[in-house]
Structure formats: C-alpha cells, structure tokens
Design a protein around this motif. Structure first.
Motif, PDB file in Angstrom:
ATOM      1  N   LEU A  97      -0.694   6.386   1.399  1.00 29.51           N
ATOM      2  CA  LEU A  97      -0.613   4.661   1.585  1.00 29.51           C
ATOM      3  C   LEU A  97      -0.763   4.252   0.882  1.00 29.51           C
ATOM      4  CD1 LEU A  97       1.545   3.058   2.905  1.00 29.51           C
ATOM      5  CD2 LEU A  97      -0.389   2.325   4.978  1.00 29.51           C
ATOM      6  N   GLY A  98      -2.199   4.639   0.792  1.00 30.04           N
ATOM      7  CA  GLY A  98      -3.228   3.736  -0.487  1.00 30.04           C
ATOM      8  C   GLY A  98      -2.364   4.280  -2.024  1.00 30.04           C
ATOM      9  N   GLU A  99      -1.573   5.411  -2.379  1.00 28.70           N
ATOM     10  CA  GLU A  99      -1.807   6.012  -4.049  1.00 28.70           C
ATOM     11  C   GLU A  99      -0.483   5.557  -3.561  1.00 28.70           C
ATOM     12  OE1 GLU A  99      -1.633  10.289  -3.052  1.00 28.70           O
ATOM     13  OE2 GLU A  99      -3.702  10.464  -3.248  1.00 28.70           O
ATOM     14  N   LYS A 100       0.609   5.599  -2.789  1.00 32.49           N
ATOM     15  CA  LYS A 100       1.618   4.682  -2.951  1.00 32.49           C
ATOM     16  C   LYS A 100       1.823   3.212  -3.029  1.00 32.49           C
ATOM     17  CE  LYS A 100       4.731   7.965  -2.247  1.00 32.49           C
ATOM     18  NZ  LYS A 100       5.532   8.034  -3.388  1.00 32.49           N
ATOM     19  N   LEU A 101       0.642   2.241  -2.626  1.00 33.27           N
ATOM     20  CA  LEU A 101       0.346   1.081  -2.813  1.00 33.27           C
ATOM     21  C   LEU A 101      -0.164   0.464  -4.124  1.00 33.27           C
ATOM     22  CD1 LEU A 101      -0.766   0.128   0.568  1.00 33.27           C
ATOM     23  CD2 LEU A 101       1.705   0.038  -0.467  1.00 33.27           C
ATOM     24  N   VAL A 102      -0.521   1.611  -5.036  1.00 37.45           N
ATOM     25  CA  VAL A 102      -1.453   1.028  -5.843  1.00 37.45           C
ATOM     26  C   VAL A 102      -0.627   0.322  -7.142  1.00 37.45           C
ATOM     27  CG1 VAL A 102      -2.944   2.066  -8.191  1.00 37.45           C
ATOM     28  CG2 VAL A 102      -4.111   2.869  -5.529  1.00 37.45           C
ATOM     29  N   GLY A 103      -1.340  -0.667  -7.639  1.00 35.92           N
ATOM     30  CA  GLY A 103      -0.281  -1.578  -8.932  1.00 35.92           C
ATOM     31  C   GLY A 103       0.529  -2.046  -7.763  1.00 35.92           C
ATOM     32  N   LYS A 104       1.317  -1.873  -6.815  1.00 34.00           N
ATOM     33  CA  LYS A 104       2.544  -2.336  -6.341  1.00 34.00           C
ATOM     34  C   LYS A 104       2.159  -3.936  -5.942  1.00 34.00           C
ATOM     35  CE  LYS A 104       4.989   1.593  -7.726  1.00 34.00           C
ATOM     36  NZ  LYS A 104       5.835   1.438  -9.015  1.00 34.00           N
ATOM     37  N   ARG A 105       3.008  -4.332  -5.750  1.00 38.07           N
ATOM     38  CA  ARG A 105       2.750  -6.069  -4.617  1.00 38.07           C
ATOM     39  C   ARG A 105       4.277  -5.506  -3.854  1.00 38.07           C
ATOM     40  NH1 ARG A 105       4.784  -9.262  -8.565  1.00 38.07           N
ATOM     41  NH2 ARG A 105       2.304 -10.189  -8.394  1.00 38.07           N
ATOM     42  N   PHE A 106       3.261  -5.887  -2.938  1.00 41.88           N
ATOM     43  CA  PHE A 106       3.883  -5.430  -1.424  1.00 41.88           C
ATOM     44  C   PHE A 106       4.810  -5.967  -0.380  1.00 41.88           C
ATOM     45  CE2 PHE A 106       0.289  -3.636   0.243  1.00 41.88           C
ATOM     46  CZ  PHE A 106       0.292  -3.684   1.452  1.00 41.88           C
ATOM     47  N   LEU A 107       5.179  -6.387   0.293  1.00 37.98           N
ATOM     48  CA  LEU A 107       5.992  -6.918   1.673  1.00 37.98           C
ATOM     49  C   LEU A 107       6.128  -5.821   2.617  1.00 37.98           C
ATOM     50  CD1 LEU A 107       6.351  -9.758   3.026  1.00 37.98           C
ATOM     51  CD2 LEU A 107       9.402  -9.178   2.720  1.00 37.98           C
ATOM     52  N   LEU A 108       4.887  -6.360   3.853  1.00 35.85           N
ATOM     53  CA  LEU A 108       5.450  -5.752   4.717  1.00 35.85           C
ATOM     54  C   LEU A 108       5.537  -6.557   6.451  1.00 35.85           C
ATOM     55  CD1 LEU A 108       5.162  -3.209   6.384  1.00 35.85           C
ATOM     56  CD2 LEU A 108       2.333  -3.237   6.931  1.00 35.85           C
ATOM     57  N   VAL A 109       6.249  -6.131   7.120  1.00 35.72           N
ATOM     58  CA  VAL A 109       6.607  -6.898   8.553  1.00 35.72           C
ATOM     59  C   VAL A 109       6.590  -5.644   9.443  1.00 35.72           C
ATOM     60  CG1 VAL A 109       8.266  -7.598   9.740  1.00 35.72           C
ATOM     61  CG2 VAL A 109       8.500  -8.177   6.745  1.00 35.72           C
ATOM     62  N   LEU A 110       5.432  -6.518  10.276  1.00 37.50           N
ATOM     63  CA  LEU A 110       5.100  -5.799  11.785  1.00 37.50           C
ATOM     64  C   LEU A 110       5.676  -6.579  12.711  1.00 37.50           C
ATOM     65  CD1 LEU A 110       1.229  -5.058  10.741  1.00 37.50           C
ATOM     66  CD2 LEU A 110       3.122  -3.211  10.182  1.00 37.50           C
ATOM     67  N   ASP A 111       6.788  -6.127  13.125  1.00 38.61           N
ATOM     68  CA  ASP A 111       7.514  -6.669  14.131  1.00 38.61           C
ATOM     69  C   ASP A 111       6.827  -6.334  15.293  1.00 38.61           C
ATOM     70  OD1 ASP A 111       9.634  -8.800  15.195  1.00 38.61           O
ATOM     71  OD2 ASP A 111      10.789  -6.576  15.870  1.00 38.61           O
ATOM     72  N   ASP A 112       7.233  -7.094  16.612  1.00 36.60           N
ATOM     73  CA  ASP A 112       6.849  -7.146  17.829  1.00 36.60           C
ATOM     74  C   ASP A 112       4.915  -6.921  18.303  1.00 36.60           C
ATOM     75  OD1 ASP A 112       7.355  -7.798  20.757  1.00 36.60           O
ATOM     76  OD2 ASP A 112       8.340  -5.654  20.441  1.00 36.60           O
ATOM     77  N   VAL A 113       4.262  -7.461  17.849  1.00 33.35           N
ATOM     78  CA  VAL A 113       2.651  -6.912  17.704  1.00 33.35           C
ATOM     79  C   VAL A 113       2.196  -7.371  18.838  1.00 33.35           C
ATOM     80  CG1 VAL A 113       0.355  -6.653  16.532  1.00 33.35           C
ATOM     81  CG2 VAL A 113       2.445  -6.713  15.417  1.00 33.35           C
ATOM     82  N   TRP A 114       1.576  -6.399  20.205  1.00 33.69           N
ATOM     83  CA  TRP A 114       0.872  -6.741  20.972  1.00 33.69           C
ATOM     84  C   TRP A 114      -0.458  -6.446  21.017  1.00 33.69           C
ATOM     85  CZ3 TRP A 114       3.084  -9.223  25.221  1.00 33.69           C
ATOM     86  CH2 TRP A 114       4.717  -9.193  25.328  1.00 33.69           C
ATOM     87  N   ASN A 115      -1.011  -5.540  20.278  1.00 28.45           N
ATOM     88  CA  ASN A 115      -2.326  -5.762  19.525  1.00 28.45           C
ATOM     89  C   ASN A 115      -3.324  -6.253  19.642  1.00 28.45           C
ATOM     90  OD1 ASN A 115      -5.007  -3.615  19.473  1.00 28.45           O
ATOM     91  ND2 ASN A 115      -4.398  -4.142  16.777  1.00 28.45           N
ATOM     92  N   GLU A 116      -4.331  -6.538  20.367  1.00 30.44           N
ATOM     93  CA  GLU A 116      -5.479  -7.488  20.381  1.00 30.44           C
ATOM     94  C   GLU A 116      -6.651  -7.084  20.221  1.00 30.44           C
ATOM     95  OE1 GLU A 116      -5.325 -10.132  24.152  1.00 30.44           O
ATOM     96  OE2 GLU A 116      -3.763 -10.291  24.535  1.00 30.44           O
ATOM     97  N   TYR A 117      -7.021  -5.939  20.180  1.00 31.27           N
ATOM     98  CA  TYR A 117      -8.536  -5.409  19.555  1.00 31.27           C
ATOM     99  C   TYR A 117      -8.335  -5.320  18.047  1.00 31.27           C
ATOM    100  CZ  TYR A 117      -7.886  -3.523  24.431  1.00 31.27           C
ATOM    101  OH  TYR A 117      -7.649  -3.060  25.255  1.00 31.27           O
ATOM    102  N   ARG A 118      -8.597  -5.833  17.801  1.00 28.79           N
ATOM    103  CA  ARG A 118      -9.278  -6.429  16.225  1.00 28.79           C
ATOM    104  C   ARG A 118      -9.604  -4.819  15.173  1.00 28.79           C
ATOM    105  NH1 ARG A 118     -10.248 -10.707  13.105  1.00 28.79           N
ATOM    106  NH2 ARG A 118     -11.336 -11.001  11.432  1.00 28.79           N
ATOM    107  N   ASP A 119     -10.471  -3.987  16.237  1.00 27.60           N
ATOM    108  CA  ASP A 119     -11.117  -3.449  15.257  1.00 27.60           C
ATOM    109  C   ASP A 119      -9.443  -2.738  15.038  1.00 27.60           C
ATOM    110  OD1 ASP A 119     -10.855  -3.028  17.632  1.00 27.60           O
ATOM    111  OD2 ASP A 119     -11.429  -0.208  18.150  1.00 27.60           O
TER     112      ASP A 119
END
Length: 455
Positions: free
Chosen positions: A261-283
């Motif tokens: 994933l990191g290799e795919k994103l290198v040099g790319k400006r991206f927009l990511l939507v994370l829809d309907d998140v419930w996770n409260e664990y910061r780690d």
C-alpha cells in the motif's frame, strides 16, 4: 431484542400446515383433529400479531409474549418437518415388500400416526395457553396489512445519484472547499470527520464530496472503504489496496500488505473515505494511519462516524457535526418520495397529513425517506392517518424513534419478505452476497411462496 418477524414465521408455519401431503400418510381421526385445531389456534394468534409487534416497543410483557410464541412456533416447525419427512419416505415405498418391511420398522404408519398425534397435541396445548394469554394485552386484529416491498443493503459504496439528494448543498460545499484547500496548500495528511446520529446522511454527504468533479481532479487517486464495527487492520489495508487497484489483492500477511500500500501511495495525492467507523482504540487507528503516510502532501482522509469520541480521536481538523434537515428540505424530500406522480387537487388532505408526519420525523433524512416510500403506494386518508397516529412517534429516545420508523417500513412488507429480511440478520453487519445466492438460501428455507418470481 425485539421479535420483529414472528408474524411472518407463523404465516410460514400456517402455509406448511395447509400444504402437508396428508393423503400420503393417511389420517387417523385424532391426528386430523389435532391438525385442524392447530391451524385454528395459529390463525387466531396470527390475526393480532402485527399489532403485537408494533406495541412490543413500549410493552415488555408483549415482547416476552412474542418470545414465548416464537419458541413454541420453532418447536411446531420441527414436528412438521418430521411429519413431511415421513410423507416423503412413505411415497418411496412402492412395492409390497417395502410396505411389509415398513410395518415392522420404527416407521410403522400406525405407530407413527399415534406418535405424531401426541406431538401435535403437546404443541397445540402450548399454543392454546399462549393464545389465551393474548387477551390481556387488548390486541387488535388485522392491523397494518402488508402492501409494499423494498430492499436495502448496508454495505456502502462511493456511488450516489445526486439528483435525489436534497438539503445538503451547504455541507457539501464546506467539505469540498476543505478538500481543495488541503490539496492546494500541500499540508500533511489531513483527517476530516463527519459525525452524527444514524440516518442523518453522513455517508451521503461523503459520497457527494467524493464524486465532486473538482475534487476528482485535485487527487491522483481515490479509495472508498466501508469500515463498520470490524476495524481489522489487515482487512482494511487489503480493501484500500483493492479499491485503488480495481482488482483483488492476493497478499495475505499484514506487513507485505502495508508495504505494498505504501508503495502505491508514494508520490500520489490521495483521497480516502473510511465510512461508518466505530473503532475507539487509538492504537489500531495509529497502525493503519502509519501505512498511509507515504502519500503526497495534501492527501486527505474523510471519516464518517456516529461516535463523537471516534471523531475526536481520528480527526486532525475540527470535525463536522451533521445536523437535521430544515423544514423546507424535509418537506421537499418527503414529496419526492411520497408523491411520485406529483401533487394535485385530489390529495390536498394527504398533503396536510403528510406535513404533520414530516414534522414528526424531526428532519432525519432516513426517517423521511422510509415513511415517504411507504406512503407512495397508498391513496386513502385512513392509511396516511394510521402512519401519523402510530405509537412509534411517542418514543422519547430519538435513536429508538428512527429505528421504529424503519420498523414501520418493515411492517409494510409482505409476510414472506419479512422472514426473508429477518433471515439476513444471521450474517455479520455489512456482509456482501450475490443476489442469486441469497434468493437460493431463501428458497431452500421455504420462505418464498411458489407464486413469487424474482427478476
């Protein structure tokens, strides 16, 4: 948990009772009497079930009564399945030799009839006791007859028909402006959260911004992921990769997945939507975010969540609390759904009733859409008044009231569709299944009448 599909289940059992291949087994007098009595008892109970299912939201006693009825119905279904299996086995006994052997087997027809008569009697006595108990609840017969069908899938995607969305132009403009500003000023990875209770349109707002033409031009790549309550880092990383690449990813381990994933994103400006998140664990969030940092400056993540705690944990900018629709937008949305053919002089009274119903929806788009969809096929004032005067509006908790509105739309499904949709509750939230596979499961469980066809 409320028992939302008992009426549909009882309806299915009644169908099984009337469709038994009784002539294949032969009827002893006591067996036929028990079956007739069972059918009569179930019909008596069924007549008030729709009213009971509506009132259980305010009555713990009715909810418990429905629970007892459901358990008794499950027991009766097992007995009916045994009965049908014996009918099938006996139809295979064609020659005299088979019939002689059957006489001395545990499936001796006389013994079997006596056993089944006893089982049906026990089931009937349980149901009789339940039927007698219903009198203390003052339930009405024939309430809420089903007339409309609808289907809904909780798995979200980025696609949206903007022409059907009303009342979110200002909120969309605010998010689009923020996205374009971030992209042009080359800031570090930004996380923007949209927060609000269920039904307000958080996902819809994210879809509108995601599909905006200027936003699409500002980012090199975009990805949409429905997170739900399973914040599994490996699953989410894999889903992001697949959304970017447009194909399945066969990498199974987390470390190579995140590196890919990191290799795919290198040099790319991206927009990511994370829809309907419930996770409260910061780690967990920190571990996922780490794999996203290789993107070009100006990259942005949009998070939608019902929980303010999640928005505070994830957002790098002040998050947006999504409010309710205005009265005018609420009415426009309702008209769009309820008056498909437009309004005319013949439905002036319906407009008056409709405005009262919209006021009770409290500006929640999901509730307005659900109620409007119910009423679009109804032309009688009495039907609209029944919705307006429903007990669901008396619920003080706003979240429960929205669920009750959705429950009201469920009540207007045909009985067989109620059980089909209730069956889907055994699968995890946001599960995805091919239509033909799901219909096949419905048919295998006997939920769909033979007269019903699917396109």
């Amino acid at each position: 948990m409320a028992d939302a599909f008992v009426s549909a289940f009882v309806n299915t059992i009644l169908d099984k009772l009337t469709s038994l291949s009784l002539e294949q087994i032969g009827l002893a007098g006591s067996l036929k009497t028990e079956l007739d009595c069972l059918e009569s008892t179930l019909s008596t109970i069924q007549a008030v079930l729709l009213d009971a299912e509506k009132k259980q939201w305010k009555s713990e006693a009715i909810k418990n009564w429905l629970g007892k009825l459901k358990q008794a119905a499950y027991h009766l279904e097992d007995v009916l399945d045994d009965f049908k299996e014996e009918a099938r086995n006996r139809s295979l006994c064609k020659d005299a030799r088979s019939k002689v052997s059957t006489f001395f087997s545990p499936r001796n027809p006389l013994v079997f009839r006596l056993q089944m008569a006893r089982k049906f009697k026990n089931a009937r006595e349980k149901l009789n006791a339940i039927a007698e108990e219903k009198s203390k609840f003052h339930l009405r017969e024939g309430v809420g007859e089903a007339e409309i069908e609808q289907n809904e899938d909780s798995q979200t995607s980025s696609l949206v028909d903007e022409s059907e969305i009303l009342g979110r132009a200002d909120e969309k403009e605010e998010i689009v402006s923020m996205l374009l500003s971030n992209a042009s000023h080359h800031d570090d990875l930004s996380v923007y959260a949209i927060c609000g209770m269920g039904g307000l349109g958080k996902t819809t707002l994210a879809q509108l911004a995601y599909n905006d033409e200027n936003v699409a031009k500002a980012f090199d790549m975009r990805a949409w992921v429905c997170v739900s309550d399973d914040f599994d880092i490996k699953r989410l990383t894999k889903t992001i990769v697949e959304s970017i690449e447009g194909k399945l990813c066969d990498i199974q381990e987390l470390d190579p997945l995140q590196r890919h994933l990191g290799e795919k994103l290198v040099g790319k400006r991206f927009l990511l939507v994370l829809d309907d998140v419930w996770n409260e664990y910061r780690d967990k969030w920190v571990r996922l975010k780490q794999a996203l940092r290789s993107g070009r400056r100006g990259s942005t993540i949009i998070v939608t969540t019902r929980l303010e705690k999640v928005a505070l944990m994830m957002a790098t900018d002040p998050f947006q609390r999504l409010g309710c629709l205005s009265d005018d937008d609420s009415w426009s949305l309702f008209k769009q759904r309820a008056f498909v053919m437009g309004m005319n002089e013949g439905n002036v009274n319906l407009e008056m009733i409709g405005r009262q119903i919209v006021q009770r929806c409290g500006g929640v788009p999901l509730a307005i859409t659900a109620i409007g969809s119910i009423l679009r096929s109804k032309s009688r004032e009495s039907e609209w008044l029944r919705v307006k005067d429903s007990e669901i509006w008396g619920l003080e908790d706003e979240g429960k009231r929205i669920l009750a509105v959705l429950r009201l739309s469920y009540e207007h499904l045909p009985p067989y569709m109620k059980q089909c949709f209730s069956f889907c509750s055994i699968f995890p939230k946001d599960s995805v299944m091919e239509k033909d596979e799901l219909i096949g499961l419905w048919m295998a469980n006997g939920f769909i009448p033979r007269t019903v066809g699917f396109a």
